[in-house]
Design a protein around this motif. Structure first.
Motif, short mmCIF file in Angstrom:
data_model
loop_
_atom_site.label_atom_id
_atom_site.label_comp_id
_atom_site.label_asym_id
_atom_site.label_seq_id
_atom_site.Cartn_x
_atom_site.Cartn_y
_atom_site.Cartn_z
N GLY A 267 24.51 14.74 -35.24
CA GLY A 267 24.27 13.96 -34.02
C GLY A 267 23.80 14.78 -32.86
O GLY A 267 23.67 14.28 -31.76
N ALA A 268 23.56 16.06 -33.05
CA ALA A 268 23.14 16.90 -31.93
C ALA A 268 21.69 16.70 -31.57
O ALA A 268 21.29 16.89 -30.43
CB ALA A 268 23.39 18.37 -32.26
N GLU A 269 20.90 16.31 -32.57
CA GLU A 269 19.48 16.16 -32.31
C GLU A 269 19.22 15.04 -31.32
O GLU A 269 18.39 15.15 -30.44
CB GLU A 269 18.74 15.90 -33.62
N GLY A 270 19.94 13.91 -31.47
CA GLY A 270 19.72 12.80 -30.55
C GLY A 270 20.33 13.02 -29.19
O GLY A 270 19.87 12.50 -28.19
N GLY A 271 21.43 13.84 -29.15
CA GLY A 271 22.12 14.02 -27.88
C GLY A 271 21.52 15.09 -27.00
O GLY A 271 21.51 14.97 -25.78
N GLU A 272 21.02 16.16 -27.61
CA GLU A 272 20.50 17.25 -26.80
C GLU A 272 19.29 16.83 -25.99
O GLU A 272 19.04 17.34 -24.91
CB GLU A 272 20.13 18.42 -27.72
N GLY A 273 18.52 15.86 -26.51
CA GLY A 273 17.33 15.44 -25.77
C GLY A 273 17.69 14.74 -24.48
O GLY A 273 17.00 14.88 -23.48
N VAL A 274 18.79 13.98 -24.49
CA VAL A 274 19.20 13.27 -23.28
C VAL A 274 20.01 14.16 -22.36
O VAL A 274 19.94 14.05 -21.13
CB VAL A 274 19.99 12.00 -23.68
N LEU A 275 20.78 15.08 -22.94
CA LEU A 275 21.58 15.97 -22.10
C LEU A 275 20.71 16.91 -21.28
O LEU A 275 21.10 17.30 -20.18
CB LEU A 275 22.54 16.77 -22.98
N GLN A 276 19.54 17.28 -21.77
CA GLN A 276 18.58 18.11 -21.04
C GLN A 276 19.21 19.40 -20.55
O GLN A 276 18.92 19.88 -19.44
CB GLN A 276 18.02 17.32 -19.84
N GLY A 277 20.10 19.99 -21.34
CA GLY A 277 20.71 21.25 -20.96
C GLY A 277 21.83 21.13 -19.95
O GLY A 277 22.40 22.15 -19.54
N ILE A 278 22.16 19.92 -19.50
CA ILE A 278 23.26 19.72 -18.55
C ILE A 278 24.53 19.59 -19.38
O ILE A 278 24.86 18.52 -19.90
CB ILE A 278 23.04 18.47 -17.69
N THR A 279 25.27 20.69 -19.49
CA THR A 279 26.36 20.73 -20.46
C THR A 279 27.72 21.04 -19.86
O THR A 279 28.68 21.23 -20.60
CB THR A 279 26.05 21.79 -21.53
N ASP A 280 27.86 21.10 -18.53
CA ASP A 280 29.19 21.28 -17.95
C ASP A 280 29.27 20.51 -16.63
O ASP A 280 28.28 19.99 -16.11
CB ASP A 280 29.52 22.76 -17.74
N GLN A 281 30.47 20.44 -16.09
CA GLN A 281 30.73 19.62 -14.90
C GLN A 281 29.99 20.14 -13.67
O GLN A 281 29.48 19.36 -12.87
CB GLN A 281 32.24 19.57 -14.64
N ASP A 282 29.94 21.45 -13.50
CA ASP A 282 29.26 22.02 -12.33
C ASP A 282 27.77 21.69 -12.34
O ASP A 282 27.18 21.38 -11.29
CB ASP A 282 29.45 23.54 -12.30
N GLN A 283 27.17 21.72 -13.53
CA GLN A 283 25.75 21.38 -13.62
C GLN A 283 25.50 19.91 -13.29
O GLN A 283 24.52 19.56 -12.63
CB GLN A 283 25.23 21.72 -15.01
N VAL A 284 26.40 19.04 -13.76
CA VAL A 284 26.26 17.61 -13.45
C VAL A 284 26.41 17.37 -11.95
O VAL A 284 25.63 16.62 -11.34
CB VAL A 284 27.30 16.80 -14.25
N ASN A 285 27.40 18.01 -11.32
CA ASN A 285 27.58 17.86 -9.88
C ASN A 285 26.39 18.39 -9.10
O ASN A 285 25.96 17.79 -8.10
CB ASN A 285 28.85 18.58 -9.44
N GLU A 286 25.85 19.51 -9.54
CA GLU A 286 24.67 20.06 -8.87
C GLU A 286 23.46 19.14 -9.04
O GLU A 286 22.65 18.99 -8.12
CB GLU A 286 24.37 21.44 -9.44
N LEU A 287 23.34 18.52 -10.22
CA LEU A 287 22.24 17.59 -10.45
C LEU A 287 22.33 16.39 -9.52
O LEU A 287 21.34 15.98 -8.89
CB LEU A 287 22.26 17.14 -11.91
N LEU A 288 23.53 15.81 -9.42
CA LEU A 288 23.70 14.64 -8.54
C LEU A 288 23.49 15.02 -7.07
O LEU A 288 22.93 14.24 -6.30
CB LEU A 288 25.09 14.04 -8.75
N LYS A 289 23.95 16.20 -6.69
CA LYS A 289 23.76 16.66 -5.31
C LYS A 289 22.27 16.85 -5.00
O LYS A 289 21.79 16.46 -3.93
CB LYS A 289 24.52 17.97 -5.11
N THR A 290 21.55 17.42 -5.98
CA THR A 290 20.11 17.61 -5.78
C THR A 290 19.38 16.28 -5.69
O THR A 290 18.45 16.12 -4.90
CB THR A 290 19.54 18.45 -6.93
N TRP A 291 19.82 15.30 -6.50
CA TRP A 291 19.18 13.98 -6.46
C TRP A 291 19.40 13.32 -5.10
O TRP A 291 18.51 12.64 -4.59
CB TRP A 291 19.74 13.10 -7.57
#
Length: 334
Positions: A267-291
């Motif tokens: 199941g990694a093939e389908g998930g990695e495409g959507v995760l786009q390298g965002i794999t931890d909480q700090d990256q998600v928070n930084e993504l939302l802050k940037t948005w």
């Protein structure tokens, strides 16, 4: 289920139709609320005006606030107004267009309530019966001032013993009801004329600004929906990865309980495409802050400029060049 899913998707993609339907339902609810309301004037000089005007104007304020709360575009407009500029400039015309459309839809139910109350006349009779001039009515001419105020305050009460069969009470009631209905029909006529002029005179003016504001207001709404859907999909896959990681750490206990464990990488093939390298909480928070602080500019061509490999790609050779290069030189026999 498919039919209901199609209906739900239609309303999701047509938010304007949904808002118009909500406005119509609020207008019908306001009429139903007024007809089912047990209107009973207190018939006291110090409370009549407060009660009558309260029934006339407090429910419209509540309906107006309900219209703002139920309208999804109100939140979109506030977010667009308060967001930092970042790399995307804010267009005041879009904010004005969103604000005007929100206010127009939110004002439908309150205006219907006020018009219905004016046409009925009970609120105006209760509010202004004590303000009438007693000299204009024969039954109140030879009464003291305090008694006149008491009698005028009891005009809305038909079952009162003092004024049950009084012709003066009926005259005051008829006069105030006529004024209320005249005011209600006048307000309704003004609104219809204003709507008619706004509808039929709009094509006479420049439509470019209106079309641009409508287009970008729809874009902001659709962009927010797609961003929320993408975040939900990312959250689902992120949670899936975290749960798989937890089960991997508990593999020995899982084997003891005879649980089936997915293979590593499944199941990694389908998930990695959507995760786009965002794999931890700090990256998600930084993504939302940037948005929030730096939304991307409205220029799709800049998406290719971020990838230098795209610029380094050479264009495909044209057909004529390929044919000339593929030709073998012919030698004439001597």
């Amino acid at each position: 289920m498919d039919r209901f899913r199609m209906i739900f998707q239609y309303f999701q993609s047509n938010s304007e139709s949904v808002m118009n339907g909500i406005c119509g339902l609020l207008a019908l609810a306001s009429v139903k609320m007024y007809t089912s309301l047990d209107f009973s004037c207190p018939c006291l000089p110090q409370y009549n005006m407060a009660y009558g005007l309260g029934i006339m104007f407090v429910p419209p304020i509540i309906l107006f606030l309900c219209g703002l709360i139920l309208n999804r575009q109100s939140l979109v407009m506030l977010e667009e107004w308060r967001r930092p500029a970042g790399r995307r400039t804010k267009d005041p015309a879009v904010i004005r267009y969103l604000c005007s459309s929100i206010m127009q839809r939110a004002m439908v139910a309150p205006v219907v309530w006020i018009v219905v109350t004016l046409l009925d006349g009970k609120c105006l009779i209760c509010a202004f019966s004590g303000s009438m001039d007693p000299q204009k009515f024969v039954g109140f001419a030879n009464v003291s001032t305090e008694q006149v105020q008491q009698l005028l305050a009891k005009v809305p009460c038909k079952d009162d013993e003092l004024l049950r069969n009084s012709t003066s009470r009926k005259a005051v009631s008829r006069y105030l009801r006529c004024c209320s209905q005249a005011l209600g029909w006048s307000v309704l006529l003004i609104l219809i004329i204003a709507a008619f002029l706004a509808r039929w005179l709009r094509p006479c003016f420049n439509q470019v600004t209106l079309l641009q504001a409508r287009h970008w207001s729809n874009y902001i709404d659709i962009e927010q929906k797609i961003f929320e859907e993408t975040c939900c999909e990312h959250s689902r896959l992120f949670a899936h990865k975290c749960i798989l990681h937890f089960f991997e750490s508990m593999q020995q206990e899982i084997k003891l309980h005879s649980f089936s464990f997915p293979r590593q990488g499944e199941g990694a093939e389908g998930g990695e495409g959507v995760l786009q390298g965002i794999t931890d909480q700090d990256q998600v928070n930084e993504l939302l802050k940037t948005w929030y602080y730096e939304k991307p500019p409205l220029d799709v061509s800049q998406a290719h400029q971020r990838h230098p490999l795209v610029r380094e790609r050479s264009p495909l050779p044209r057909a004529d060049n390929a044919s000339t290069h593929s030709k073998v030189p012919q030698h004439s026999s001597v």
